[in-house]
Design a protein around this motif. Structure first.
Motif, PDB file in Angstrom:
ATOM      1  N   GLU A   2       0.856  -1.180   0.000  1.00  0.00           N
ATOM      2  CA  GLU A   2       0.000   0.000   0.000  1.00  0.00           C
ATOM      3  C   GLU A   2       0.898   1.237   0.000  1.00  0.00           C
ATOM      4  N   LEU A   3       0.586   2.185  -0.852  1.00  0.00           N
ATOM      5  CA  LEU A   3       1.363   3.420  -0.861  1.00  0.00           C
ATOM      6  C   LEU A   3       0.977   4.286   0.334  1.00  0.00           C
ATOM      7  N   THR A   4       1.978   4.828   1.006  1.00  0.00           N
ATOM      8  CA  THR A   4       1.740   5.702   2.154  1.00  0.00           C
ATOM      9  C   THR A   4       2.494   7.012   1.944  1.00  0.00           C
ATOM     10  N   PRO A   5       1.922   8.113   2.427  1.00  0.00           N
ATOM     11  CA  PRO A   5       2.623   9.394   2.271  1.00  0.00           C
ATOM     12  C   PRO A   5       3.660   9.579   3.374  1.00  0.00           C
ATOM     13  N   LYS A   6       4.768  10.207   3.022  1.00  0.00           N
ATOM     14  CA  LYS A   6       5.774  10.612   4.002  1.00  0.00           C
ATOM     15  C   LYS A   6       5.900  12.124   3.890  1.00  0.00           C
ATOM     16  N   TYR A   7       5.599  12.823   5.011  1.00  0.00           N
ATOM     17  CA  TYR A   7       5.507  14.273   4.944  1.00  0.00           C
ATOM     18  C   TYR A   7       6.845  14.929   5.254  1.00  0.00           C
ATOM     19  N   VAL A   8       7.128  15.969   4.477  1.00  0.00           N
ATOM     20  CA  VAL A   8       8.330  16.774   4.651  1.00  0.00           C
ATOM     21  C   VAL A   8       7.883  18.205   4.944  1.00  0.00           C
ATOM     22  N   GLY A   9       8.482  18.832   5.960  1.00  0.00           N
ATOM     23  CA  GLY A   9       8.096  20.196   6.296  1.00  0.00           C
ATOM     24  C   GLY A   9       6.776  20.241   7.045  1.00  0.00           C
ATOM     25  N   LYS A  10       6.356  21.450   7.408  1.00  0.00           N
ATOM     26  CA  LYS A  10       5.108  21.643   8.152  1.00  0.00           C
ATOM     27  C   LYS A  10       4.241  22.696   7.470  1.00  0.00           C
ATOM     28  N   ALA A  11       2.933  22.480   7.615  1.00  0.00           N
ATOM     29  CA  ALA A  11       1.995  23.463   7.087  1.00  0.00           C
ATOM     30  C   ALA A  11       2.118  24.756   7.886  1.00  0.00           C
ATOM     31  N   GLU A  12       1.560  25.830   7.340  1.00  0.00           N
ATOM     32  CA  GLU A  12       1.572  27.120   8.024  1.00  0.00           C
ATOM     33  C   GLU A  12       0.930  26.978   9.402  1.00  0.00           C
ATOM     34  N   GLU A  13       1.409  27.826  10.359  1.00  0.00           N
ATOM     35  CA  GLU A  13       0.845  27.809  11.709  1.00  0.00           C
ATOM     36  C   GLU A  13      -0.677  27.948  11.645  1.00  0.00           C
ATOM     37  N   GLY A  14      -1.374  27.055  12.364  1.00  0.00           N
ATOM     38  CA  GLY A  14      -2.831  27.086  12.346  1.00  0.00           C
ATOM     39  C   GLY A  14      -3.451  26.198  11.291  1.00  0.00           C
ATOM     40  N   SER A  55       5.579  22.309   3.431  1.00  0.00           N
ATOM     41  CA  SER A  55       6.155  23.563   3.914  1.00  0.00           C
ATOM     42  C   SER A  55       5.276  24.771   3.585  1.00  0.00           C
ATOM     43  N   GLY A  56       4.788  25.439   4.655  1.00  0.00           N
ATOM     44  CA  GLY A  56       4.021  26.665   4.503  1.00  0.00           C
ATOM     45  C   GLY A  56       2.659  26.522   3.858  1.00  0.00           C
ATOM     46  N   ALA A  57       2.134  25.297   3.755  1.00  0.00           N
ATOM     47  CA  ALA A  57       0.866  25.081   3.036  1.00  0.00           C
ATOM     48  C   ALA A  57      -0.314  25.682   3.797  1.00  0.00           C
ATOM     49  N   VAL A  68      -6.839  24.460  11.773  1.00  0.00           N
ATOM     50  CA  VAL A  68      -6.764  23.900  13.124  1.00  0.00           C
ATOM     51  C   VAL A  68      -7.358  24.894  14.122  1.00  0.00           C
ATOM     52  N   LYS A  69      -8.153  24.379  15.065  1.00  0.00           N
ATOM     53  CA  LYS A  69      -8.735  25.236  16.086  1.00  0.00           C
ATOM     54  C   LYS A  69      -8.754  24.505  17.415  1.00  0.00           C
ATOM     55  N   ASN A  70      -8.486  25.246  18.497  1.00  0.00           N
ATOM     56  CA  ASN A  70      -8.505  24.649  19.833  1.00  0.00           C
ATOM     57  C   ASN A  70      -9.861  24.917  20.473  1.00  0.00           C
ATOM     58  N   LEU A  71     -10.539  23.845  20.869  1.00  0.00           N
ATOM     59  CA  LEU A  71     -11.864  23.963  21.469  1.00  0.00           C
ATOM     60  C   LEU A  71     -11.829  23.512  22.924  1.00  0.00           C
ATOM     61  N   GLY A  72     -12.466  24.305  23.799  1.00  0.00           N
ATOM     62  CA  GLY A  72     -12.589  23.901  25.189  1.00  0.00           C
ATOM     63  C   GLY A  72     -13.680  22.845  25.342  1.00  0.00           C
ATOM     64  N   LEU A  73     -13.615  22.099  26.435  1.00  0.00           N
ATOM     65  CA  LEU A  73     -14.606  21.059  26.714  1.00  0.00           C
ATOM     66  C   LEU A  73     -15.550  21.534  27.825  1.00  0.00           C
TER      67      LEU A  73
END
Length: 435
Positions: A135-147, A182-184, A226-231
């Motif tokens: 099965e093909l799997t993705p390997k991620y390089v870098g990080k998306a933009e903050e948030g 990177s920066g996505a 991405v969002k942080n939600l309280g419980l």
């Protein structure tokens, strides 16, 4: 004369030319055979003999050429090149116990003879051929933009077949493509080469004998907000008699979720309904395991893989405490200036119920004890003392007070009459002494 001959440069050069032409004349007359060599590429034929048996092979020492020696007339030597020879081994001729295959030479130039290959035998190692799907799997390089964070990914094809020597295919733990985040801040698409990785996630340099059914794959990678939600926790029910609910403790108090901006815009928290947190009859802490996935809005998912949390309904036993109050600490409410009020004792005992920690904070002043005397007329009355306890405390018992109420006007008249009578008696006594 001798010195002149030695120092004559022109004579020396002439001698060399004469010697060369003499040699050339001799060669042209005799034209002897000489031995020469050429480095020739080594071909392999009849590989199907092994592949039909689901085997593959490897030439030991990684040999790809052989040295071909031959005899040729001196005058023909300059016209011989490696392309005049074909060196090959025929796997149908392999001696299986040792893997030895003789080297054969085809000569394409009739001016050479006595052809011989060195080495004359090539050792071949055979191995079972393995085909394995991955099965093909993705390997991620870098990080998306903050948030932002990567969401789901679609790969085409989703799986491939890797074939090759069993020992090499066995080293492959996973197969996939690298996606640069990177920066996505929006969805990504593209085509990337397929790579093989070992158990440590390190890329494996592929041997030419390892064949992939596809060498590239297309991808569609979603990028989510991405969002942080309280419980928020709702509860229901009543704890057992003699106990009190003191709050909620959770293994986490907020969680990161991902989704489209529009889906997250109106969401600020996740509510755990009271049906999950029922405290009926609880006489100790009650733990509840909750799957957060059940309470996520449509289009929203957890940013992490863990969805289970542990929530503890805190329940503590109630205790009692006796506090002795001085009568002067009890405030009289509605007292009239025309009356005086006298308690039947100097102190009273109050019993309060609450949590041990709260009871430790309780003082005489904080009780704000008071008694209502607004409707009391002269005479003796029984009164209940009241307290400003708040929700943290419960009054268990308090001795009632007996209050004697006196009319200050009557007391004043009696006092004046008493004083007048005393003065009259003093005057009478004085007159008697004088007589």
């Amino acid at each position: 004369m001798e010195k002149k001959l030695i120092n004559n440069l022109k004579l020396k050069i002439l001698s060399v030319f004469i010697a060369f032409f003499v040699w050339l004349a001799v060669v042209n007359i005799s034209n002897p055979d000489i031995t020469a060599t050429q480095i020739v590429s080594l071909d392999v034929i009849n590989e199907s003999v092994l592949t039909s048996s689901k085997k593959t092979y490897e030439l030991l020492d990684d040999r790809s050429t052989v040295t071909v020696s031959y005899k040729v007339r001196t005058l023909d030597a300059g016209g011989v090149s490696p392309s005049d020879f074909r060196a090959y081994i025929d796997l149908a001729d392999m001696y299986e116990p040792t893997g030895a295959v003789p080297v054969k030479i085809e000569v394409k130039n009739n001016r050479v003879d006595s052809v011989e290959a060195k080495p004359g035998v090539i050792r071949v190692r055979t191995e079972d051929l393995q085909e394995k799907p991955f099965e093909l799997t993705p390997k991620y390089v870098g990080k998306a933009e903050e948030g932002y964070r990567q969401g789901s990914v679609s790969l085409s094809p989703s799986k491939i077949v890797v074939s090759g020597p069993q020992s090499l295919v066995g080293q492959i733990s996973s197969v996939g493509i690298e996606i640069d985040l990177s920066g996505a801040t929006e969805d990504l698409t593209g085509t990337r080469p397929i790579k093989c990785y070992d158990a440590n996630g390190e890329e494996i340099a592929l041997d030419e004998r390892v064949i992939l059914s596809r060498t590239e794959a297309d991808y569609d990678q979603s990028i989510l907000k991405v969002k942080n939600l309280g419980l928020n926790f709702e509860t229901e029910g009543r704890v057992a008699e003699g106990y009190r609910y003191t709050g909620i403790e959770s293994s986490i108090n907020s969680v990161e979720v991902v989704g489209l901006k529009s889906d997250l815009a109106g969401i600020n928290s996740i509510t755990i309904p009271k049906t999950e947190l029922n405290m009926d009859g609880a006489d100790s802490d009650r733990k509840v395991n909750i799957d957060l996935k059940q309470y996520l809005p449509d289009g929203v998912s957890l940013a992490g893989e863990e969805s289970q949390i542990t929530v503890t309904i805190k329940v503590e036993p109630l205790e009692t405490k006796d506090i002795v109050l001085g009568a002067d600490a009890v405030r009289q409410v509605g007292a009239s200036s025309h009356y005086s009020y006298q308690f039947d004792r100097d102190q009273i005992t109050v019993t309060i119920k609450g949590l041990a920690e709260d009871l430790d904070q309780l003082t005489e002043e904080s009780l704000e004890a008071e008694v209502d005397v607004s409707d009391m007329q002269p005479g003796t009355h029984t009164a209940e003392v009241t307290f400003q306890l708040g929700a943290a405390y419960e009054l268990v018992s308090c001795d009632p007070l007996q209050i004697n109420v006196h009319d200050r006007t009557e007391e004043s008249k009696e006092s004046m009459e008493t004083e007048s009578q005393a003065e009259t008696e003093e005057e009478s006594a004085s007159a008697s002494e004088q007589s």
